[in-house]
Design an enzyme around this catalytic site. Structure first.
Site, short mmCIF file in Angstrom:
data_model
loop_
_atom_site.label_atom_id
_atom_site.label_comp_id
_atom_site.label_asym_id
_atom_site.label_seq_id
_atom_site.Cartn_x
_atom_site.Cartn_y
_atom_site.Cartn_z
N GLU A 194 -8.86 41.26 20.08
CA GLU A 194 -7.58 41.41 20.79
C GLU A 194 -7.33 42.87 21.19
OE1 GLU A 194 -4.23 39.07 19.82
OE2 GLU A 194 -5.40 37.54 18.80
N GLY A 240 -15.89 42.79 28.18
CA GLY A 240 -15.12 42.80 26.94
C GLY A 240 -13.81 43.51 27.17
#
Length: 384
Positions: free
Chosen positions: A364, A130
């Protein structure tokens, strides 16, 4: 290319009208059905909303970053799902090609993305990768004049609807860092390209997310963005830098909507014989929300203007995304508090927005990743 002021003002007014007249009335329906009506998507295409940031030479409107965030302030006024359906085409789903694509890649894909004929999607995150994006495991192995891609991507926005994917994969297995990663344009429908079931989420219903699975997916050698191996991580970071400014702008838009809902409720709701807006503790919450929203808006505009001037905005984009995403969470919490028990009921918009905005602090780049980026850039600048 920036639009002339009159044309841009007309665009803003048109989008504002569309949001209030067409999208706001459908918010609850989209939340309950987890689906944006097809006719709304078609109207978005007609308005050119899928190509806001795509250059005019490829059929887009070609907004600069400052213009784009001003539109994002407007789009943030309604449920984030509406922004999400067009967001990948304007952001992470197209900007890799806009920034680093070959002339052939731009000519092939950008007109279709700008018109909304196809939806673009961005495949970076993986089940075990991630925040540490440089450690991704998806591989792309050269075999003749093709690359063979294997791996799984997770939490991929608009994947169920996408016609083309920007895929980050490791082309150099011996390089375990960022330099071993390349970016590919991968079309939907190729053998071995599969999808997981759509994820059930806390909020942002109507915006669909699922795993994208690559099992010996073969793509032509010229699918590599820019035609050169090892540049994928740099492409991804450039895309995310602009995307963070846009996410921050969306947070400002949602905060403005929540403040409006809070002021309206506080003015109409009466306790002890008068509107609760007359009580100073309610006023304090409203004032805190307005102040923080204004601060975030100024940060977003400053970062956007600097990027349009060609300045390095890694730190500014991270600051704006970090502050704005945390800010809108606080604003949403105060909105529920001002509404009291009503704020916990689905009958009121603030309950839905409270769930929706939580995601802004994660995607993001989490708030913690933004802190690390900000500190790293501070130290780099100090070192000169």
């Amino acid at each position: 290319m920036a639009l002339d002021q009159e044309t841009f003002d007309q665009l803003v007014q048109t989008v504002r009208r569309f949001i209030r007249e067409r999208l706001v009335p459908l918010e609850r329906q989209v939340d309950e059905t987890d689906r944006i009506p097809d006719e709304i998507v078609e109207e978005m295409k007609e308005l050119g909303l899928f190509g806001l940031s795509i250059p005019q030479e490829y059929g887009g409107i070609g907004l600069n970053v400052t213009e784009e965030v001003k539109l994002a302030f407007e789009l943030g006024y309604t449920s984030p799902a509406f922004r999400s359906i067009i967001g990948t085409n304007n952001g992470i789903g197209s900007q890799g090609i806009v920034n680093d694509g070959t002339p052939e890649q731009k000519a092939k894909y950008l007109p279709k993305l700008a018109s909304g004929e196809i939806i673009g999607s961005f495949c970076l995150t993986e089940p075990d990768v991630g925040s540490d994006a440089a450690s991704l495991r998806t591989s792309a192995r050269m075999d003749g004049n093709e690359y063979v891609i294997n791996g799984t991507k997770r939490y991929i926005t608009n994947a169920p609807h996408a016609g083309v994917f920007t895929v980050m994969a490791r082309t150099d297995p011996d390089n375990k860092g960022a330099g071993g990663i390349s970016a590919f344009v991968v079309e939907n429908g190729l053998p071995g390209l599969k999808f997981g079931k759509a994820d059930k989420k806390m909020g942002q219903k109507g915006a669909h997310v699922c795993d994208v699975i690559f099992e010996d997916v073969r793509v032509p050698a010229d699918s590599i963005i820019g035609g050169k191996e090892g540049m994928g991580f740099k492409t991804a970071m450039k895309v995310l830098d602009r995307g963070r400014i846009n996410i921050a702008a969306a947070c400002v838009g949602v905060a403005q909507r929540l403040i409006e809902e809070s002021v309206r409720y506080a003015t109409e709701r009466k306790q002890f014989g008068q509107a609760i807006a007359n009580y100073q503790l309610i006023q304090a919450m409203l004032a805190d929300s307005q102040t923080e929203c204004y601060a975030a808006k100024m940060m977003v505009l400053d970062a956007a203007e600097k990027r349009d001037r060609g300045e390095n905005t890694i730190q500014e984009a991270a600051c704006a995304k970090y502050y704005a995403s945390e800010m809108v969470g606080r604003v949403a919490d105060r909105a529920v508090q001002i509404h009291g028990g009503a704020g916990y009921l689905a009958e009121y918009n603030v309950e839905r927005f409270y769930r929706d905005v939580r995601l802004f602090r994660i995607y993001e780049g989490t708030s913690q990743i933004q802190q690390l980026i900000i500190a790293r850039e501070m130290l780099k600048r100090f070192a000169g």
